[in-house]
Structure formats: C-alpha cells, structure tokens
Design an enzyme around this catalytic site. Structure first.
Site, PDB file in Angstrom:
ATOM      1  N   ASN A 245     -11.567  -8.540  10.566  1.00 27.22           N
ATOM      2  CA  ASN A 245     -10.253  -9.190  10.555  1.00 27.22           C
ATOM      3  C   ASN A 245     -10.167 -10.310  11.586  1.00 27.22           C
ATOM      4  O   ASN A 245      -9.549 -11.354  11.338  1.00 27.22           O
ATOM      5  CB  ASN A 245      -9.150  -8.161  10.814  1.00 27.22           C
ATOM      6  CG  ASN A 245      -8.854  -7.293   9.606  1.00 27.22           C
ATOM      7  OD1 ASN A 245      -9.172  -7.657   8.481  1.00 27.22           O
ATOM      8  ND2 ASN A 245      -8.256  -6.142   9.826  1.00 27.22           N
TER       9      ASN A 245
ATOM     10  N   SER B 229      -4.234 -11.293   4.459  1.00 26.68           N
ATOM     11  CA  SER B 229      -2.921 -10.686   4.696  1.00 26.68           C
ATOM     12  C   SER B 229      -2.162 -11.421   5.793  1.00 26.68           C
ATOM     13  O   SER B 229      -0.940 -11.600   5.709  1.00 26.68           O
ATOM     14  CB  SER B 229      -3.084  -9.215   5.071  1.00 26.68           C
ATOM     15  OG  SER B 229      -3.901  -9.074   6.217  1.00 26.68           O
TER      16      SER B 229
ATOM     17  N   GLU C  65       0.213  -9.428  12.752  1.00 27.50           N
ATOM     18  CA  GLU C  65      -0.288  -8.364  13.633  1.00 27.50           C
ATOM     19  C   GLU C  65      -1.282  -8.919  14.653  1.00 27.50           C
ATOM     20  O   GLU C  65      -2.245  -8.257  15.027  1.00 27.50           O
ATOM     21  CB  GLU C  65      -0.917  -7.261  12.779  1.00 27.50           C
ATOM     22  CG  GLU C  65       0.130  -6.526  11.943  1.00 27.50           C
ATOM     23  CD  GLU C  65      -0.463  -5.589  10.907  1.00 27.50           C
ATOM     24  OE1 GLU C  65      -0.134  -4.396  10.939  1.00 27.50           O
ATOM     25  OE2 GLU C  65      -1.240  -6.058  10.055  1.00 27.50           O
TER      26      GLU C  65
ATOM     27  N   LYS D 124     -13.806  -2.911  11.098  1.00 22.21           N
ATOM     28  CA  LYS D 124     -12.771  -3.606  10.342  1.00 22.21           C
ATOM     29  C   LYS D 124     -12.001  -4.567  11.243  1.00 22.21           C
ATOM     30  O   LYS D 124     -11.628  -5.661  10.823  1.00 22.21           O
ATOM     31  CB  LYS D 124     -11.816  -2.612   9.682  1.00 22.21           C
ATOM     32  CG  LYS D 124     -10.861  -3.312   8.719  1.00 22.21           C
ATOM     33  CD  LYS D 124      -9.949  -2.353   7.985  1.00 22.21           C
ATOM     34  CE  LYS D 124      -9.052  -3.130   7.029  1.00 22.21           C
ATOM     35  NZ  LYS D 124      -7.991  -2.294   6.442  1.00 22.21           N
TER      36      LYS D 124
ATOM     37  N   LEU E  23       0.824  -1.208   0.000  1.00 25.85           N
ATOM     38  CA  LEU E  23       0.000   0.000   0.000  1.00 25.85           C
ATOM     39  C   LEU E  23       0.858   1.258   0.000  1.00 25.85           C
ATOM     40  O   LEU E  23       0.499   2.264  -0.625  1.00 25.85           O
ATOM     41  CB  LEU E  23      -0.956  -0.004   1.191  1.00 25.85           C
ATOM     42  CG  LEU E  23      -2.099  -1.014   1.095  1.00 25.85           C
ATOM     43  CD1 LEU E  23      -2.979  -0.957   2.341  1.00 25.85           C
ATOM     44  CD2 LEU E  23      -2.960  -0.765  -0.142  1.00 25.85           C
TER      45      LEU E  23
ATOM     46  N   ASN F  66      -3.400  -1.935  10.333  1.00 26.18           N
ATOM     47  CA  ASN F  66      -4.461  -2.893  10.606  1.00 26.18           C
ATOM     48  C   ASN F  66      -4.757  -2.925  12.099  1.00 26.18           C
ATOM     49  O   ASN F  66      -3.922  -2.559  12.919  1.00 26.18           O
ATOM     50  CB  ASN F  66      -4.061  -4.301  10.151  1.00 26.18           C
ATOM     51  CG  ASN F  66      -4.363  -4.541   8.683  1.00 26.18           C
ATOM     52  OD1 ASN F  66      -5.302  -3.963   8.130  1.00 26.18           O
ATOM     53  ND2 ASN F  66      -3.558  -5.373   8.042  1.00 26.18           N
TER      54      ASN F  66
END
Length: 309
Positions: free
Chosen positions: A192, A256, A268, A188, A12, A106
């Site tokens: 996730n 991801s 993460e 979000k 990104l 994230n």
C-alpha cells in the site's frame, strides 16, 4: 448458524453482510445514527451485484445502533482505520470474553490498538485482497475474487476457529488461517505504501505507475530495509517483484486512497505511510525516499482541502 454483527457498511462490510445472509446466518448491521436506519429502511436490503451488473440480489439484513443491548458473538469491524478505536469503544459493553472480532482495516496500528483496548477478547486480524466498491449506500459490487488471511493478533492457546473458517469459506469469503498474520499485515502495508500514495500524487490508475518506475523501485528498496529492521524478513522477501505484480494485475484499478480523494473522503495516510515513517524513525532505519513520499502525499491532501491526520 452464527450471529454476526457488522460495523462499517462500506463496500467490504456490505459484501460480507450479503454473503453471510445468503447462507442464512443471522446478520445485523450496526449503523451510525437514526438517519442511517431510516435510509436503510428505504432500500430493498443489502444489495450485492456482480462486476458486470448482470445480477443483483438483495438481502433483508437487520440494522441497529451501537447503543443496542444485544450481545455480540462475532463482529466484523469493517470501518476505516482512523474510526476503529472510537467504533469499538461504542460497542465495548456488548462484548465478552467469548466474543470474536475480525478486524478488516488497512495499514497497521489500529488493529494493535484495539487488541490493547480489549485484552480479553479474541481479535483476529484480516489481510484481504477482495475487490469491491459501493454502487449506492448499502449496495456493494463484487469487483474481483480475492483471498483473506486470518490470524490471532496476540499469542493464544485457543484452538484454530475451524467453525468460523468453514462458515466463511462456505459463504464465498475465501480465507485461510495463518499463525503469521503480522507478516501478512506488514507486507500488505508495504504494498500500500508503494502504490496508493503515488496514484494520489500523480492522479493515475495503478497501471500508469509504470511511468514512475524508478521512484517506485527506490521506495520499494527502502521498504524492504524497513521490513528487515522490523523483524519481518519473510515479508521483505521479493517485495519489489510482488509490488510490480500487483500493479500489473490491478492496472485498470483506481487505488482505494485515490478513490477516497476523488470522493473527498479522509484517507488512511496515518496508518499507511505515516505508520511506516514513524517505524523507520523508531527503528533508526534510513528511508529518505519514503519520507519524501509521505511529505508529498501530505501536501497533495492539503491542496485538496482534505485531512492529513
């Protein structure tokens, strides 16, 4: 034209760098060390390809180290959540009260930590659904058009940064301003939590999670309860339905987190299920399935010899 610095030359970060450079903005990539500068100098610039690899453009973006003295006007922080605070501390001397930081991490936790570190700097949190991956160092492939929600992390009397929004949309970075960015970040996070860990545990593409629908539905119900307890009822609304929509829409994608595991990179976890579990304890919200999922993800990462922090 705007002066942009981008810290984090991942998919990104390079996508934004290429798009901004294409619009003649001044873009500087902040890289880790002299070896990274040397590696970049052996490329044709920041590369950007379409999903089918039909066309590739290279943009001669400049690179520099964090220790450079150049003041920063606009900063995109595109590194991993676990690197965010250390990365900001390295360039804090280059920031001022007029600087604007866009945080593209994230999960939850790292954004708030950075705003606490920099109380007088305007920090905009971003929640993005853009799809991209690195084909090679400094070469991003645009895998799918998404949308980015942007908003202030802390209460402010400052006006909506319309010039910023106009510039980003003109560069093909489709974004919308929101006064409810925390709601978007929580939603979000929940998505996730429901998708990423299971794709790692079962080593599957997103669409294959259909085989584990009962477990996903149980976790989704607990996540809805957690969002309610966290004072985010709008984020909890129709969460389970949206998670299944995301799974269907991204059926052929590898999450991801699964990509990180396959490439033996740190995940993460602490900012996704780790953050959610810590919040459920702090808010006294009973989420046994979520805790079991986090523990199993922890064990899976350990079995791969990867960090669980």
């Amino acid at each position: 034209m705007m002066n942009w610095h981008i810290l984090g030359a991942g998919s990104l970060g390079c996508l934004w760098a290429a798009r901004l450079a294409a619009q003649q903005h001044h873009v500087q990539l902040i890289v880790r060390d002299a070896a990274a500068i040397t590696a970049y100098q052996h490329t044709a610039g920041v590369g950007l390809s379409d999903a089918q690899h039909h066309s590739t453009q290279y943009y001669p973006v400049q690179v520099q180290l964090a220790t450079d003295s150049q003041p920063i006007d606009y900063l995109l922080l595109a590194c991993k959540a676990y690197d965010a605070q250390a990365a900001i501390s390295q360039i804090a001397h280059r920031l001022s009260s007029s600087s604007v930081i866009v945080l593209l991490q994230n999960g939850l936790g790292s954004q708030q930590a950075i705003q606490t570190m920099l109380p007088h700097v305007r920090c905009l949190a971003a929640s993005s659904t853009e799809g991209a991956y690195l084909l090679a160092p400094f070469h991003s492939v645009f895998a799918g058009q998404g949308h980015t929600q942007l908003g202030d992390l802390q209460a402010t009397t400052q006006a909506v940064p319309q010039d910023l929004l106009t510039a980003l949309n003109a560069a093909g970075i489709h974004c919308t301003w929101t006064t409810q960015i925390t709601e978007h970040l929580w939603r979000k996070l929940a998505i996730n939590c429901a998708i990423n860990p299971m794709t790692v545990i079962y080593n599957c593409l997103n669409g294959e999670l259909l085989h584990y629908s009962e477990r996903i539905n149980t976790v989704c119900q607990e996540l809805e309860q957690l969002l309610q307890h966290a004072g985010q009822p709008a984020a909890a609304h129709d969460l389970t339905a949206q998670i299944w929509q995301v799974i269907e829409k991204t059926a052929s994608n590898s999450s991801s987190m699964r990509q990180d595991v396959q490439q033996r990179r740190r995940t993460e976890i602490s900012y996704i299920t780790g953050f959610a579990c810590a919040q459920s304890i702090a808010l006294e919200c009973h989420t046994p399935a979520l805790h079991q999922l986090h523990a199993q993800l922890h064990d899976t990462l350990s079995a791969h010899g990867l960090s669980t922090a």
